[in-house]
Design an enzyme around this catalytic site. Structure first.
Site, PDB file in Angstrom:
ATOM      1  CD  GLU A  66      -2.872  -1.244   0.169  1.00 28.60           C
ATOM      2  OE1 GLU A  66      -2.939  -0.295  -0.635  1.00 28.60           O
ATOM      3  OE2 GLU A  66      -3.604  -2.249   0.076  1.00 28.60           O
ATOM      4  N   GLY A  67       0.377   2.290  -0.685  1.00 30.30           N
ATOM      5  CA  GLY A  67       1.146   3.520  -0.827  1.00 30.30           C
ATOM      6  C   GLY A  67       0.954   4.499   0.314  1.00 30.30           C
ATOM      7  CG  PHE A  68       2.848   8.850   1.784  1.00 30.77           C
ATOM      8  CD1 PHE A  68       3.385   8.594   3.033  1.00 30.77           C
ATOM      9  CD2 PHE A  68       2.533  10.164   1.469  1.00 30.77           C
ATOM     10  CE1 PHE A  68       3.597   9.612   3.943  1.00 30.77           C
ATOM     11  CE2 PHE A  68       2.736  11.191   2.368  1.00 30.77           C
ATOM     12  CZ  PHE A  68       3.275  10.918   3.608  1.00 30.77           C
ATOM     13  NE  ARG A 306      -0.670   7.117  -9.077  1.00 29.84           N
ATOM     14  CZ  ARG A 306       0.115   6.045  -9.232  1.00 29.84           C
ATOM     15  NH1 ARG A 306       0.990   6.036 -10.217  1.00 29.84           N
ATOM     16  NH2 ARG A 306       0.020   5.019  -8.429  1.00 29.84           N
ATOM     17  CG  ASP A 385       4.744  17.586  -6.155  1.00 27.59           C
ATOM     18  OD1 ASP A 385       5.204  18.706  -6.440  1.00 27.59           O
ATOM     19  OD2 ASP A 385       5.133  16.539  -6.690  1.00 27.59           O
TER      20      ASP A 385
END
Length: 443
Positions: A66-68, A306, A385
């Site tokens: 899983e990502g941040f 993305r 960002d």
């Protein structure tokens, strides 16, 4: 420090937690809060707590893949659980160090593990919602680096044909831990502390339910001081989008040092400041309430485009660079803007190609200095960002991207018009181009 006497006789337990936590962090004692009979050095201060229980500690981890930004969502689920636990007895949420993310691929910043939450988030702000502490501080007060009990959450192997909240101890479908038979203990990843941290009790739980469904399991007939829930993403939000959900989300303010870097970039390149954009934050989020439309935003369009794995796995959702540029041009004309900020995981050659389609505009991308990247890693750069994107006059994101979702959250907190927030880029074959659902803030 002089002598301070605090009496909390008859006080509700949850009102005691900030006192206990401050006491623990200030005393710097390795045994504080873990030994019920511990007494602090009276030369520093004296704390008198009547009818108070020693706190317990809840730890958690998430599937390594899983990502941040999904991990930030899981934090909210567990924070609400701990808030519910604190209605009956004191619990402290131990924050899992960041590291080993799929998208953190930079080779020039060293090993990106054991990163504390304070690198990315304002801990004081988090504590206004629920008591939290860093894992490194937990290790200082844990006598033997042991986590008393670890429960590895999993889905039901047989699947399900109807939704119902249930939980059963089951054999592990997959067990990432390994057993040290000589010392009779289990070891695992433990946030990059494989050798130092261990547990003697490891069990697998098949679970279907919301996070707070675990409350009785954690509180009834259980005396362990520290409990860890691995694969915590298995449990769901108690009530997605309600006021408590948004309290947890509002508490997740980025670290001031990252906001400062982003604000400097806005000021230098995008003619954007909080005063001009009407996006000034109150110091205390609990005292802050914004109406939709209160925020004006800076004179630029922000875009989250993305790329990377989405180009392969979600081809129907991601536009070509040329088609993305066409949509950006259309928005720039409509909004009468000359500046556009692009947050993207695209490699530099793709970013250069995108810029070539937008020659009539000022196109910006945040490029960190070596010092910033070394100190704040890939996670910090991503936050910068997001913070820049959150302050634009108009934002457009990518479909089903948690990175875009979190920017939309920030803009809701700041008080932007939802019509200027919940937008996405579409694939050239997507003729309907359905826009994202509007998850509006609730106070």
């Amino acid at each position: 420090m002089g002598s301070v006497k605090v009496s909390v006789r008859g006080c509700r337990p949850q009102l005691l937690f900030p006192v206990l936590l401050l006491w623990a962090l200030a005393a710097h004692a390795e045994d504080v809060l873990y030994d019920d009979n511990f007494e602090p050095d009276s030369s520093k201060f004296k704390l008198v707590v009547d009818e108070a229980k020693a706190p317990r500690y809840l730890l958690y981890d998430v599937n390594p893949g899983e990502g941040f930004n999904l991990r930030r969502d899981v934090y909210m689920r567990i924070a609400v659980l701990v808030r519910n636990l604190n209605e009956d007895s004191p619990w402290i949420l131990v924050l899992p160090p960041w590291g080993r993310m799929y998208h953190w691929k930079s080779k020039d910043v060293g090993q990106q593990i054991r990163i504390p939450w304070s690198t990315f988030f304002d801990l004081e702000s988090l504590r206004r919602f629920v008591p939290v502490m860093e894992f490194a501080d937990f290790l200082k007060i844990s006598p033997s680096k042991e986590i008393n009990e670890v429960y590895y959450l999993q889905n039901y192997k047989e699947g399900w044909d109807k939704w119902e909240e249930k939980m059963d101890k089951r054999p592990c479908i997959f067990n990432p831990y390994y057993f040290d038979s000589e010392q009779d203990r289990w070891h695992g990843w433990f946030f990059g502390y494989e050798e130092e941290v261990w547990t003697k009790k490891l069990e697998c739980l098949s679970v279907m339910g919301h996070a707070s469904f675990l409350k009785p399991f954690l509180t009834q007939n259980r005396t362990a001081r520290s409990i860890m829930l691995d694969r915590a993403e298995i449990v769901l939000h108690d009530r997605y989008g309600d006021s408590v959900f948004w309290q947890a989300r509002r508490s997740m303010r980025f670290a001031q040092q990252l906001r400062d870097i982003a604000d400097d970039f806005r000021r230098e390149f995008l003619d954007s400041t909080d005063e001009k954009d009407e996006t000034v934050l109150d110091d205390d989020w609990t005292q802050m309430k914004r109406n939709h439309g209160d925020a004006k935003g800076g004179p630029y369009l922000s875009v989250h485009l993305r790329r990377e794995d989405f180009v392969r796995s979600r081809r129907k959702d991601i536009p070509s660079l040329e088609h993305a540029a066409k949509q950006i041009k259309k928005l720039m004309t409509k909004l009468k803007l000359k500046r556009v900020f692009i947050a993207t995981d695209a490699p530099q050659n793709e970013f250069g190609e995108l810029k070539s389609y937008l020659e009539e505009y000022q196109v910006y991308r945040f490029t960190p200095t070596p010092e910033v990247k070394s100190k704040y890693k890939d996670g910090g750069v991503a936050i910068i960002d997001q913070w820049i994107c959150a302050h634009a006059k108009y934002f457009v994101g990518s479909r089903e991207s948690t990175f875009s979702f979190r920017i939309q959250d920030e803009r809701e907190i700041l008080g932007f018009d939802p019509e200027k927030t919940f937008n996405r880029l579409c694939n050239e074959e997507d003729k309907e181009c359905e826009q994202p659902a509007k998850w509006k803030i609730v106070y």
